[in-house]
Design an enzyme around this catalytic site. Structure first.
Site, short mmCIF file in Angstrom:
data_model
loop_
_atom_site.label_atom_id
_atom_site.label_comp_id
_atom_site.label_asym_id
_atom_site.label_seq_id
_atom_site.Cartn_x
_atom_site.Cartn_y
_atom_site.Cartn_z
N ARG A 1 0.84 -1.19 0.00
CA ARG A 1 0.00 0.00 0.00
C ARG A 1 0.88 1.24 0.00
O ARG A 1 1.68 1.44 0.93
CB ARG A 1 -0.91 0.01 1.23
N ASP B 1 40.37 31.39 -20.25
CA ASP B 1 40.62 32.83 -20.28
C ASP B 1 39.88 33.54 -21.41
O ASP B 1 39.49 34.70 -21.27
CB ASP B 1 42.13 33.11 -20.39
N GLN C 1 36.41 34.09 -20.25
CA GLN C 1 36.48 34.97 -19.08
C GLN C 1 36.67 36.41 -19.53
O GLN C 1 36.09 37.34 -18.97
CB GLN C 1 37.63 34.55 -18.16
N THR D 1 44.43 40.06 -10.91
CA THR D 1 43.61 39.59 -9.78
C THR D 1 44.49 39.05 -8.66
O THR D 1 45.36 38.23 -8.91
CB THR D 1 42.65 38.47 -10.25
#
Length: 1014
Positions: free
Chosen positions: A216, A411, A414, A744
């Site tokens: 069930r 890159d 990016q 960066t």
């Protein structure tokens, strides 16, 4: 026989005699009113009197009646029902037995017919006993006679007769071929058994045919004490397995299951010639069901019927309680529902990543070259694995041809497209690289900004991208960009965090680590460099080129500066020296001088990286090739130029039939470039407005990877039309900062300050004025404090003094001042954020970007793996009548079609109508622009262990604690009541009650926030 007839006598002696006649062990209970009150197990005569007195007192308090009853306790029992049917003409027959032993709290979960553990003699004894009892009572109609059979002794004991058709009658019907419901109706009309009229043959002709079992499917949640769940069924799909019977309730897609609804959704009966095959069919049927939106017991049933003890018939009525592994249920991935929820949200609310941007004109998925069945030839990856990094460096020095690294996968996008190209668009062309371009030196495909952008904006796992690329390009060297002590982040990390990251990247497939420092500070590079060497991967230590080597008016970065740096990096063990011209300011003549000088000063190969912002970087690459550079970076033609790298195809063509010819196949380059041309069209929204090379790069010296991103920042600040001022301010900030190297993360600091100067209308004089108060960006304060490192020549002292406002600066390597991260504690924190266990790679993601990872994990839990979606669908949703197919697993494909939208309802919800694999699948999505302002009850965050959620809908009966009170795990916090059932909600951890979100008497829904335990 059990139970004993009538209530237990009040006389102690009479009670003892009755107990002896039944036999110990016994079960004592107050049956009047039920509910298990007064229940006691009595193992011996000595326990009898005290147990009776305690049970009577409990029954009297509960019901006002102290009647109690004794039953035989069968500790290891099978529960067996014999199906009976009798007519009004005096005929009573059995339809054999069924096993109902698998139950929970006397509620049957699985039934089987016949009972697989009975031999023929036991079967007939049970059936005869049931018939004798029914005949003595002159029983009429369908019913069941129930027994407990002692598993150890083989004795059986009568329990009761259920004078009705029970739910589990279907298993008997399919093994006997008799329609019990039909027979019951005809008997009630006067029909006679043994005739064609009722469909029940004479007893001797009632036979068993095969085996059946029944399960069930309910909304009872096995992981929440089987409390029924409620809510709207988002999707409902049944099973279509040969040999099964479905008896459905009123469940369907879109149905609302209320707290008053029967928890039964579907009853499945499976038949087969053998018990083993019947179980297999049931298992298949259960797994074909798809029920979404409410909790179900489906997975619990799957685990139960596949348990070895169930298959062997070696279980008792306590099987569920004594088998805790049944509750080791893995969470349903439910990927289709989650993916549809995301698409629906994009259709209704849009994807914020493309808000305000121009929409792509053609969303057709690009087709990569078909490489199926073609095995790529071995390459430099095999040489590295066999001979080590030193062999690669020696091989490079021996080559006359110019070696080329393709940067398109990292890159190039990016720099051109804000790092937004998704994993699927990258990975689908990777097999073509492996087959068509084995002569490439390496493929730069990971690191840099791609790491956080994947999680932050694309909702993808960067590690999964790396794994896919590694598998697709088994012969290529895979290269990444590593920001030394910043790893792939924007701040310095403890040394062991950097080491852990490098180890994971190497393990997952990175072969070449291009390690650089944003200020060319060798001390800051050593930890990362040593980690690469320890991993036995290729260490490419890079010098960041800035200024103008040929300009005597800028002597800070002269030839001697670069030679000194190169010698230092070679001494630290670098296999390759990288020259990283991130802004594209290395002019051709300067390249000749620099390469020739370095070739004469160091013994390791040179690898040049530049950008084409000026428009003449191709000339720089050719000049470097003439000067003897060993390898260069370039991008596929369709992804080259501007702020990207120079065109690979053009460089290869220019060197054809020369000593430095690259050996790359022009046709292969054009084939792959054509694929990237198609891909680029999908990302038109992220194209910058740069249309040509520009000499202004020699003024501001902005890195190519930053150029487009800074323009986006200017756009978001509403100063895009003042871009010329931003560029001039960038150059001005560089002079104010002492002419620093800009890459960066140092370039980000310069950009932050330039944006601030433009938006605040600040001049350089005002920045330098010691009496002018300026709230410098935090990134500027961090730079001048020394958090990133030390620039050549140090910081301008007067400006540093103004920025730091008396705060001391550090002059040592920042990592030397940091305590090692406790990776065990960090892992726990990551798991709390994710709401699940995390891998070593995911731990590395968390260490780099704790909040970004937490947000990504939440999105992943809510929407599943979105990397498999077509790019157009991810960014823009779907148009009516549009459809697409995606493969979520090998051999598992989803066909999604979008039909229509509903109007916004009073709750601010919109229904998005999909078809999933041909089945209707409506999805309700909040229209965030039009949601009602009225407040709803807060929901508990499942990923927050401090949140205590309501396990069910109900009424808050009482609250057991106060704000600020200390609690232990397991302490009762409050009590809920629903449908005459009370549940104590307990603390899941030690802590302090920070908040009680409900009041006594309040009605709550499942998953509502009840309390916060800090």
């Amino acid at each position: 026989v059990m139970p004993a007839t009538g209530p237990l006598p009040k006389d102690d002696h009479a009670a003892a005699l009755l107990a002896e006649s039944i036999g110990y062990p016994l079960m004592l209970k107050a049956s009047w009113g039920g509910g298990g009150r007064g229940m006691r197990v009595i193992q011996s005569k000595g326990e009898l009197k005290g147990s009776i007195e305690a049970a009577r007192a409990e029954a009297r308090a509960a019901f006002g009646n102290d009647e109690v009853y004794l039953e035989k306790l069968v500790e290891r029992a099978w529960h067996i029902e014999v199906q009976l049917i009798g007519d009004s003409h005096g005929t009573i027959q059995h339809l054999f037995e069924r096993d109902c032993s698998i139950q929970r709290r006397n509620q049957k979960v699985v039934e089987r017919a016949p009972a697989p553990y009975l031999d023929e003699q036991q079967r007939m004894s049970l059936c005869d006993a049931a018939l004798r009892l029914a005949r003595a009572a002159n029983y009429v109609n369908a019913g069941t006679c129930e027994f407990l059979m002692d598993k150890d002794s083989g004795k059986f004991f009568f329990i009761e007769v259920n004078p009705r058709i029970q739910v589990e009658h279907t298993v008997t019907e399919v093994v006997t071929g008799i329609d019990i419901v039909k027979a019951q109706i005809l008997i009630a009309q006067g029909g006679e058994l043994g005739t064609a009229e009722t469909g029940v043959p004479p007893q001797e002709k009632v036979t068993l045919n095969g085996h059946a079992l029944q399960c069930r499917i309910t909304t009872e949640d096995p992981l929440n004490n089987f409390i029924p769940d409620y809510g709207r069924i988002k999707a409902y799909r049944g099973a279509t397995v040969f040999g099964i019977r479905l008896d459905g309730g009123t469940a369907y897609s879109g149905a609302l299951v209320t707290r008053y609804y029967d928890s039964l959704l579907e009853k499945i009966t499976a038949w087969a010639p053998t018990p083993e095959e019947a179980v297999k069919r049931m298992d298949r049927a259960l797994r074909e069901f798809r029920i979404r939106g409410v909790s179900t017991n489906l997975q619990f049933l799957e685990g139960l019927i596949s348990h070895p003890n169930f298959l062997a018939g070696d279980y008792t009525t306590r099987f569920i309680d004594e088998t805790p592994e049944l509750f080791d249920i893995p969470a349903r991935r439910d990927r289709a529902t989650k993916i549809l929820a995301f698409i629906g949200d994009v259709i209704v609310n849009g994807n914020p990543e493309v808000k305000g941007r121009r929409r792509m004109q053609n969303s057709r998925a690009p087709r990569p070259p078909d490489m199926r069945g073609i095995v790529p030839m071995p390459g430099l990856k095999q040489m590295l694995d066999k001979e080590g990094p030193g062999a690669i460096a020696r091989w490079m020095k021996e080559q006359k041809r110019l070696l080329v690294t393709d940067t398109t996968m990292r890159d190039a996008h990016q720099s051109l497209l804000a790092t937004r190209i998704r994993t699927d668009d990258i990975a689908r062309v990777a097999p073509a690289y492996a087959v068509l371009l084995p002569e490439l030196f390496s493929v730069e495909c990971w690191g840099g900004a791609t790491f956080d952008v994947a999680m932050r904006f694309l909702k993808e796992c960067p590690w999964e991208r790396l794994k896919r690329l590694r598998a697709a390009m088994p012969n290529h060297l895979l290269q990444m960009l590593l920001r030394s002590a910043n790893a792939v982040g924007y701040t310095n990390y403890p040394d062991n965090v950097v080491e852990h990251f490098v180890a994971q990247a190497a393990e997952e497939g990175i072969d070449i680590f291009r390690v650089f420092d944003s200020l060319n500070w060798v001390d800051n590079m050593k930890v990362a460099m040593n980690a690469v060497l320890k991993a036995n991967r290729i260490l490419e230590a890079a010098i960041c080129y800035t200024g103008d080597l040929m300009n005597p008016e800028r002597p800070k970065y002269d030839l001697a500066y670069y030679v000194t740096l190169a010698r230092a990096l070679e001494a630290e063990g670098a296999h390759i020296l990288g020259i990283k011209d991130m802004a594209g300011v290395l002019k051709p003549q300067a390249a000749r001088v620099l390469i020739k000088t370095l070739k004469s000063e160091i013994r390791i190969p040179l690898h040049l990286h530049t950008h084409d912002t000026s428009g003449i970087s191709g000339a720089t690459v050719l000049a470097a090739a003439e000067a003897g550079v060993d390898a260069v970076d370039a991008a596929m033609d369709s992804m080259s130029g501007l702020t990207s790298q120079p065109p690979l195809g053009a460089i290869a063509a220019a060197l054809e039939r020369t000593e430095r010819a690259t050996g790359l196949d022009p046709a292969a380059l054009e084939t792959i470039s054509d694929y990237w041309r198609q891909v680029r069209r999908l990302y038109q929204a992220f194209e910058s407005d740069i249309r040509s090379g520009t000499a202004e790069i020699y003024v501001h010296e902005m890195p190519g990877g930053q150029y487009t991103n800074l323009r986006e920042q200017a756009r978001s600040l509403g100063i895009e039309q003042r871009w010329g001022e931003v560029a001039r301010a960038y150059a001005e900030v560089n002079r104010l900062f002492g002419d620093i190297i800009k890459v960066t993360p140092s370039s980000k600091v310069v950009g932050d300050m330039a944006l601030m100067m433009v938006t605040s209308n600040l001049t350089a004089e005002e920045v330098l004025d010691p009496d002018k108060q300026i709230a410098f960006p935090e990134s500027v304060v961090s730079l001048f404090r020394g958090d990133i490192g030390q620039p050549p020549g140090g910081f301008p002292q007067m400006l540093q003094k103004k920025i730091l406002r008396g705060e001391p600066a550090i002059t040592v390597r920042p990592g030397a001042l940091m305590k090692p991260a406790d990776l065990g504690l960090e892992r726990q924190a990551a798991q709390e954020k994710a709401g699940r266990a995390v891998s070593e790679c995911e731990l590395a993601s968390y260490l780099m970007y704790p909040q970004v990872f937490a947000d990504f994990a939440k999105a992943q839990a809510e929407f599943s793996d979105l990397s498999i979606l077509p790019t157009g669908v991810f960014f823009y949703g779907m148009e009516p009548q549009e459809e697409f197919a995606i493969e979520i697993d090998k051999g598992k494909t989803l066909l999604v079609s979008y039909s229509a939208l509903s109007e916004v309802d009073e709750d601010g919800m919109v229904t998005v109508y999909f078809e999933l694999n041909g089945q209707p699948r409506p999805v309700r999505v909040p229209d965030r622009a039009r949601q009602p302002s009225r407040l709803s009850k807060p929901k508990a965050d499942p990923a927050n262990p401090a949140h205590l959620a309501s396990p069910m809908p109900g009424l808050v009966v009482s609250i057991a604690v106060k704000h600020g009170e200390s609690v232990k795990r397991g302490d009762v916090i409050l009590n809920l009541e629903a449908m005459k059932m009370q549940t104590a909600v307990v603390a899941e951890q030690d802590g302090t009650v920070k908040e009680i979100a409900v009041a006594a008497g309040a009605q709550v829904d499942a998953k509502d926030l009840l309390a916060v335990i800090g």
